[in-house]
Design a protein around this motif. Sequence first.
Motif, PDB file in Angstrom:
ATOM      1  N   VAL A  15       0.843  -1.198   0.000  1.00 21.80           N
ATOM      2  CA  VAL A  15       0.000   0.000   0.000  1.00 21.80           C
ATOM      3  C   VAL A  15       0.879   1.250   0.000  1.00 21.80           C
ATOM      4  CG1 VAL A  15      -1.656   1.338   1.376  1.00 21.80           C
ATOM      5  CG2 VAL A  15      -1.997  -1.115   1.069  1.00 21.80           C
ATOM      6  N   ALA A  16       1.944   1.246   0.802  1.00 21.77           N
ATOM      7  CA  ALA A  16       2.840   2.396   0.880  1.00 21.77           C
ATOM      8  C   ALA A  16       3.531   2.652  -0.460  1.00 21.77           C
ATOM      9  CB  ALA A  16       3.879   2.192   1.975  1.00 21.77           C
ATOM     10  N   VAL A  17       4.011   1.595  -1.093  1.00 19.50           N
ATOM     11  CA  VAL A  17       4.706   1.763  -2.375  1.00 19.50           C
ATOM     12  C   VAL A  17       3.735   2.243  -3.448  1.00 19.50           C
ATOM     13  CG1 VAL A  17       5.945   0.570  -4.215  1.00 19.50           C
ATOM     14  CG2 VAL A  17       6.547   0.151  -1.831  1.00 19.50           C
ATOM     15  N   LEU A  18       2.545   1.677  -3.492  1.00 20.44           N
ATOM     16  CA  LEU A  18       1.558   2.125  -4.482  1.00 20.44           C
ATOM     17  C   LEU A  18       1.144   3.569  -4.232  1.00 20.44           C
ATOM     18  CD1 LEU A  18      -0.619  -1.093  -4.815  1.00 20.44           C
ATOM     19  CD2 LEU A  18       1.062  -0.207  -6.446  1.00 20.44           C
ATOM     20  N   ALA A  19       1.016   3.957  -2.970  1.00 17.09           N
ATOM     21  CA  ALA A  19       0.706   5.351  -2.650  1.00 17.09           C
ATOM     22  C   ALA A  19       1.846   6.259  -3.108  1.00 17.09           C
ATOM     23  CB  ALA A  19       0.460   5.512  -1.155  1.00 17.09           C
ATOM     24  N   ALA A  20       3.089   5.829  -2.870  1.00 17.64           N
ATOM     25  CA  ALA A  20       4.249   6.607  -3.309  1.00 17.64           C
ATOM     26  C   ALA A  20       4.265   6.751  -4.826  1.00 17.64           C
ATOM     27  CB  ALA A  20       5.543   5.958  -2.818  1.00 17.64           C
ATOM     28  N   LEU A  21       3.936   5.683  -5.524  1.00 13.81           N
ATOM     29  CA  LEU A  21       3.876   5.751  -6.992  1.00 13.81           C
ATOM     30  C   LEU A  21       2.804   6.733  -7.447  1.00 13.81           C
ATOM     31  CD1 LEU A  21       4.299   1.984  -7.878  1.00 13.81           C
ATOM     32  CD2 LEU A  21       5.893   3.838  -8.420  1.00 13.81           C
ATOM     33  N   ASN A  22       1.654   6.708  -6.791  1.00 11.19           N
ATOM     34  CA  ASN A  22       0.592   7.657  -7.135  1.00 11.19           C
ATOM     35  C   ASN A  22       1.035   9.094  -6.882  1.00 11.19           C
ATOM     36  OD1 ASN A  22      -2.034   6.381  -8.028  1.00 11.19           O
ATOM     37  ND2 ASN A  22      -1.505   5.084  -6.303  1.00 11.19           N
ATOM     38  N   LEU A  23       1.680   9.331  -5.750  1.00 11.76           N
ATOM     39  CA  LEU A  23       2.174  10.675  -5.450  1.00 11.76           C
ATOM     40  C   LEU A  23       3.249  11.098  -6.448  1.00 11.76           C
ATOM     41  CD1 LEU A  23       2.270  10.433  -1.573  1.00 11.76           C
ATOM     42  CD2 LEU A  23       0.832  11.971  -2.919  1.00 11.76           C
ATOM     43  N   ALA A  24       4.142  10.182  -6.797  1.00 11.74           N
ATOM     44  CA  ALA A  24       5.185  10.488  -7.781  1.00 11.74           C
ATOM     45  C   ALA A  24       4.571  10.816  -9.135  1.00 11.74           C
ATOM     46  CB  ALA A  24       6.155   9.323  -7.897  1.00 11.74           C
ATOM     47  N   ASP A  25       3.519  10.094  -9.498  1.00 15.98           N
ATOM     48  CA  ASP A  25       2.827  10.370 -10.754  1.00 15.98           C
ATOM     49  C   ASP A  25       2.206  11.763 -10.730  1.00 15.98           C
ATOM     50  OD1 ASP A  25       1.803   9.664 -13.371  1.00 15.98           O
ATOM     51  OD2 ASP A  25      -0.162   9.427 -12.413  1.00 15.98           O
ATOM     52  N   GLU A  26       1.608  12.139  -9.608  1.00 12.58           N
ATOM     53  CA  GLU A  26       1.032  13.476  -9.480  1.00 12.58           C
ATOM     54  C   GLU A  26       2.105  14.547  -9.595  1.00 12.58           C
ATOM     55  OE1 GLU A  26      -1.286  13.718  -5.894  1.00 12.58           O
ATOM     56  OE2 GLU A  26      -2.520  11.985  -6.469  1.00 12.58           O
ATOM     57  N   VAL A  27       3.242  14.329  -8.941  1.00 14.72           N
ATOM     58  CA  VAL A  27       4.346  15.290  -9.003  1.00 14.72           C
ATOM     59  C   VAL A  27       4.865  15.404 -10.433  1.00 14.72           C
ATOM     60  CG1 VAL A  27       6.747  15.695  -8.300  1.00 14.72           C
ATOM     61  CG2 VAL A  27       5.034  15.046  -6.602  1.00 14.72           C
ATOM     62  N   SER A  28       5.005  14.267 -11.100  1.00 16.39           N
ATOM     63  CA  SER A  28       5.531  14.305 -12.471  1.00 16.39           C
ATOM     64  C   SER A  28       4.580  15.038 -13.404  1.00 16.39           C
ATOM     65  CB  SER A  28       5.819  12.898 -12.980  1.00 16.39           C
ATOM     66  OG  SER A  28       4.624  12.191 -13.244  1.00 16.39           O
ATOM     67  N   GLN A  29       3.288  14.899 -13.195  1.00 14.71           N
ATOM     68  CA  GLN A  29       2.320  15.610 -14.025  1.00 14.71           C
ATOM     69  C   GLN A  29       2.403  17.110 -13.774  1.00 14.71           C
ATOM     70  OE1 GLN A  29      -1.673  14.012 -14.060  1.00 14.71           O
ATOM     71  NE2 GLN A  29      -0.889  11.933 -13.882  1.00 14.71           N
ATOM     72  N   ILE A  30       2.583  17.492 -12.516  1.00 10.89           N
ATOM     73  CA  ILE A  30       2.677  18.907 -12.167  1.00 10.89           C
ATOM     74  C   ILE A  30       3.964  19.508 -12.711  1.00 10.89           C
ATOM     75  CG2 ILE A  30       2.965  20.513 -10.230  1.00 10.89           C
ATOM     76  CD1 ILE A  30       1.045  18.644  -8.653  1.00 10.89           C
ATOM     77  N   SER A  31       5.043  18.747 -12.663  1.00  7.18           N
ATOM     78  CA  SER A  31       6.347  19.277 -13.077  1.00  7.18           C
ATOM     79  C   SER A  31       6.561  19.215 -14.581  1.00  7.18           C
ATOM     80  CB  SER A  31       7.474  18.544 -12.344  1.00  7.18           C
ATOM     81  OG  SER A  31       7.501  17.180 -12.739  1.00  7.18           O
TER      82      SER A  31
END
Length: 103
Positions: A58-74
């Motif tokens: 769950v933690a890794v999948l959450a991190a991947l989701n957050l990383a995806d959000e950051v990459s979209q913003i950046s």
Amino acid sequence: MAKEIQPGTPGYTTVSIYDQMYHLRGQNPDHIRQLADLVDSKMRAVAAHGRTVDSLRVAVLAALNLADEVSQISGVDAHEGRARAAHLREMLDEVLEDERKIG
């Protein structure tokens, strides 16, 4: 032996993420709490939509989701980010499957 930090220790902020307490050190306690709340909510959302009860997954999948959000913003290519996240999920599945066979 690791030193246990007591709640309320100066310089540390105590937060709860996915029902676990963490004592984190940082200069801005409010910012630490906001980040912890974000991580907690993302982990709960992943857990609610998934079939796993494994908190590490769950933690890794959450991190991947957050990383995806950051990459979209950046401005990183969203398609590339999703492909990378899918690849990382596959790798995580392989590692967890190996651990289940061992333990």
